[in-house]
Design a protein around this motif. Structure first.
Motif, short mmCIF file in Angstrom:
data_model
loop_
_atom_site.label_atom_id
_atom_site.label_comp_id
_atom_site.label_asym_id
_atom_site.label_seq_id
_atom_site.Cartn_x
_atom_site.Cartn_y
_atom_site.Cartn_z
N GLY A 161 33.25 63.08 62.22
CA GLY A 161 31.92 62.94 62.78
C GLY A 161 30.90 63.78 62.04
O GLY A 161 31.05 64.07 60.85
N LEU A 162 29.85 64.22 62.76
CA LEU A 162 28.78 65.00 62.13
C LEU A 162 29.10 66.48 62.08
O LEU A 162 28.56 67.21 61.26
N LYS A 163 29.98 66.95 62.95
CA LYS A 163 30.27 68.38 63.03
C LYS A 163 31.41 68.77 62.10
O LYS A 163 32.38 69.42 62.50
N VAL A 164 31.28 68.40 60.86
CA VAL A 164 32.34 68.72 59.90
C VAL A 164 32.18 70.16 59.41
O VAL A 164 31.08 70.70 59.36
N THR A 165 33.30 70.76 59.06
CA THR A 165 33.31 72.11 58.51
C THR A 165 34.14 72.12 57.24
O THR A 165 34.77 71.11 56.88
N LEU A 166 34.20 73.26 56.59
CA LEU A 166 35.01 73.38 55.38
C LEU A 166 36.48 73.08 55.68
O LEU A 166 37.20 72.59 54.80
N ALA A 167 36.91 73.32 56.90
CA ALA A 167 38.30 73.06 57.28
C ALA A 167 38.62 71.58 57.32
O ALA A 167 39.80 71.19 57.32
N ASP A 168 37.57 70.73 57.34
CA ASP A 168 37.77 69.28 57.39
C ASP A 168 37.89 68.64 56.01
O ASP A 168 38.10 67.43 55.90
N ILE A 169 37.77 69.44 54.96
CA ILE A 169 37.92 68.91 53.60
C ILE A 169 39.40 68.67 53.32
O ILE A 169 40.21 69.59 53.37
N VAL A 170 39.74 67.42 53.04
CA VAL A 170 41.14 67.09 52.76
C VAL A 170 41.36 66.78 51.28
O VAL A 170 42.51 66.68 50.83
N GLU A 171 40.27 66.60 50.54
CA GLU A 171 40.41 66.36 49.10
C GLU A 171 39.20 66.94 48.39
O GLU A 171 38.06 66.75 48.81
N ASN A 172 39.45 67.69 47.32
CA ASN A 172 38.40 68.36 46.57
C ASN A 172 38.82 68.36 45.10
O ASN A 172 39.31 69.35 44.57
N LYS A 173 38.65 67.20 44.47
CA LYS A 173 39.22 66.97 43.14
C LYS A 173 38.74 67.96 42.09
O LYS A 173 39.49 68.32 41.19
N LYS A 174 37.48 68.39 42.20
CA LYS A 174 36.96 69.31 41.20
C LYS A 174 37.05 70.78 41.65
O LYS A 174 36.50 71.67 41.00
N ASN A 175 37.78 71.00 42.73
CA ASN A 175 38.03 72.36 43.21
C ASN A 175 36.75 73.17 43.40
O ASN A 175 36.67 74.35 43.02
N PHE A 176 35.73 72.51 43.96
CA PHE A 176 34.49 73.23 44.23
C PHE A 176 34.74 74.39 45.19
O PHE A 176 35.52 74.28 46.13
N LYS A 177 34.05 75.49 44.94
CA LYS A 177 34.10 76.63 45.84
C LYS A 177 32.82 76.64 46.67
O LYS A 177 31.73 76.37 46.13
N PHE A 178 32.93 76.93 47.94
CA PHE A 178 31.78 76.87 48.83
C PHE A 178 31.43 78.25 49.37
O PHE A 178 32.31 79.01 49.77
N VAL A 179 30.15 78.54 49.36
CA VAL A 179 29.62 79.79 49.90
C VAL A 179 28.66 79.41 51.03
O VAL A 179 27.75 78.61 50.83
N GLU A 180 28.87 79.98 52.21
CA GLU A 180 28.02 79.68 53.36
C GLU A 180 26.98 80.79 53.52
O GLU A 180 27.32 81.96 53.64
N LEU A 181 25.70 80.38 53.51
CA LEU A 181 24.59 81.33 53.62
C LEU A 181 23.60 80.85 54.67
O LEU A 181 23.54 79.67 54.99
N ASP A 182 22.80 81.79 55.18
CA ASP A 182 21.72 81.41 56.08
C ASP A 182 20.81 80.41 55.37
O ASP A 182 20.48 80.58 54.18
N ALA A 183 20.39 79.37 56.08
CA ALA A 183 19.62 78.29 55.46
C ALA A 183 18.37 78.79 54.75
O ALA A 183 18.01 78.30 53.67
N ALA A 184 17.71 79.79 55.32
CA ALA A 184 16.48 80.31 54.73
C ALA A 184 16.73 81.05 53.42
O ALA A 184 15.82 81.20 52.60
N GLN A 185 17.96 81.52 53.20
CA GLN A 185 18.30 82.28 51.99
C GLN A 185 18.75 81.40 50.83
O GLN A 185 18.86 81.87 49.69
N LEU A 186 19.00 80.12 51.10
CA LEU A 186 19.58 79.26 50.08
C LEU A 186 18.71 79.08 48.83
O LEU A 186 19.25 79.07 47.71
N PRO A 187 17.38 78.94 48.96
CA PRO A 187 16.60 78.82 47.72
C PRO A 187 16.75 80.00 46.78
O PRO A 187 16.73 79.84 45.56
N ARG A 188 16.95 81.19 47.35
CA ARG A 188 17.11 82.39 46.51
C ARG A 188 18.49 82.46 45.88
O ARG A 188 18.71 83.23 44.94
N SER A 189 19.41 81.66 46.39
CA SER A 189 20.79 81.73 45.91
C SER A 189 21.03 80.91 44.64
O SER A 189 22.05 81.08 43.99
#
Length: 260
Positions: free
Chosen positions: A153-181
């Motif tokens: 559904g819409l409430k997916v999280t990193l735990a719901d990833i079952v395939e990640n072919k390019k082995n992307f790494k994910f960093v979770e940040l406050d939405a307002a901080q993302l442009p600076r990241s």
């Protein structure tokens, strides 16, 4: 007697015109487009007898808490999945009363010019709140970059990833901080309001954009006890007016679109 009646009517009209008899409400928004649009709504609402005081908040949590606590009368900054999640998690007694605008989320990068150029093991920053973080993951899943657990559904999280072919790494940040990241990561999924605030162009800059049919239309929220009050109707009529619609179309040129 007639003169007295006419004088009283004239005084009432004058007071109404100057706003002395107008009802005043407090509305919470986030900086940027929501604040700018509400300023235009304020112009339209004033002649209708509704004075709007606008309060800006730098995050997504406080405006709902302030509304629920009675410090605000309404807010305009979020989409329905986020509001629903806040109500479920924090037991807020809030309800949405009208759609406002849609801001398609985008994935931005200063390292590559297209999403397909992201290398194996690239780091992607996403919002750390459940609904917008899930929204970012759904964009990546729609692209085929990751695969999510069936029925998530819409409430997916990193735990719901079952395939990640390019082995992307994910960093979770406050939405307002993302442009600076984006200087520190390979790509970042950024809400349009924060992208615009940071000087990014949501039409030209994203290396990946959300589809037009995504269910993330923004809304006006009030306390349930207030939803049928006359000022709510006036607020909605003012927001859904032709001058406000034209303002949105002219100013944001597709980065934000009216959703009514």
């Amino acid at each position: 007697m007639l003169k007295k009646i006419l004088a009283t009517a004239a005084l009432a009209a004058m007071l109404s015109a100057t706003g002395a008899l107008a009802e005043t409400i407090k509305i919470g928004v986030t900086p940027g487009e929501h604040a700018q649009i509400m300023e235009k709504v304020k112009e339209i609402a004033k002649p209708k007898g509704l004075d709007i005081e606008i309060f800006e908040f730098s995050d997504y949590v406080v405006p709902n808490q302030a509304l629920n606590d009675g410090e605000l009368d309404a807010n305009s900054f979020q989409h329905k999945p986020y509001l629903d999640n806040q109500i479920a998690d924090r037991k807020f007694d809030l309800v949405d009363v009208a759609n406002t605008v849609n801001f398609p989320m985008g994935v931005y990068s200063k390292k590559v010019k297209s999403f397909d150029e992201l290398a194996d093991g690239a780091t992607i920053a996403i919002p750390n709140d459940p609904t917008n973080g899930g929204r970012a993951l759904l964009i990546l899943a729609d692209k085929g970059a990751i695969k999510l657990k069936e029925g998530s559904g819409l409430k997916v999280t990193l735990a719901d990833i079952v395939e990640n072919k390019k082995n992307f790494k994910f960093v979770e940040l406050d939405a307002a901080q993302l442009p600076r990241s984006i200087d520190d990561v390979d790509a970042a999924a950024i809400n349009t309001n924060y992208a615009l605030e940071a000087g990014l162009d949501p039409m030209k800059d994203p290396i990946l954009k959300e589809g037009e049919k995504a269910p993330y239309v923004n809304l006006i929220a009030v306390r349930k006890a207030d939803k049928d009050k006359p000022w709510v109707k006036t607020l909605i009529e003012s927001y859904h007016s032709d001058p406000v619609k034209q303002f949105i179309l002219d100013k944001y040129k597709g980065a934000a679109v009216p959703a009514w």
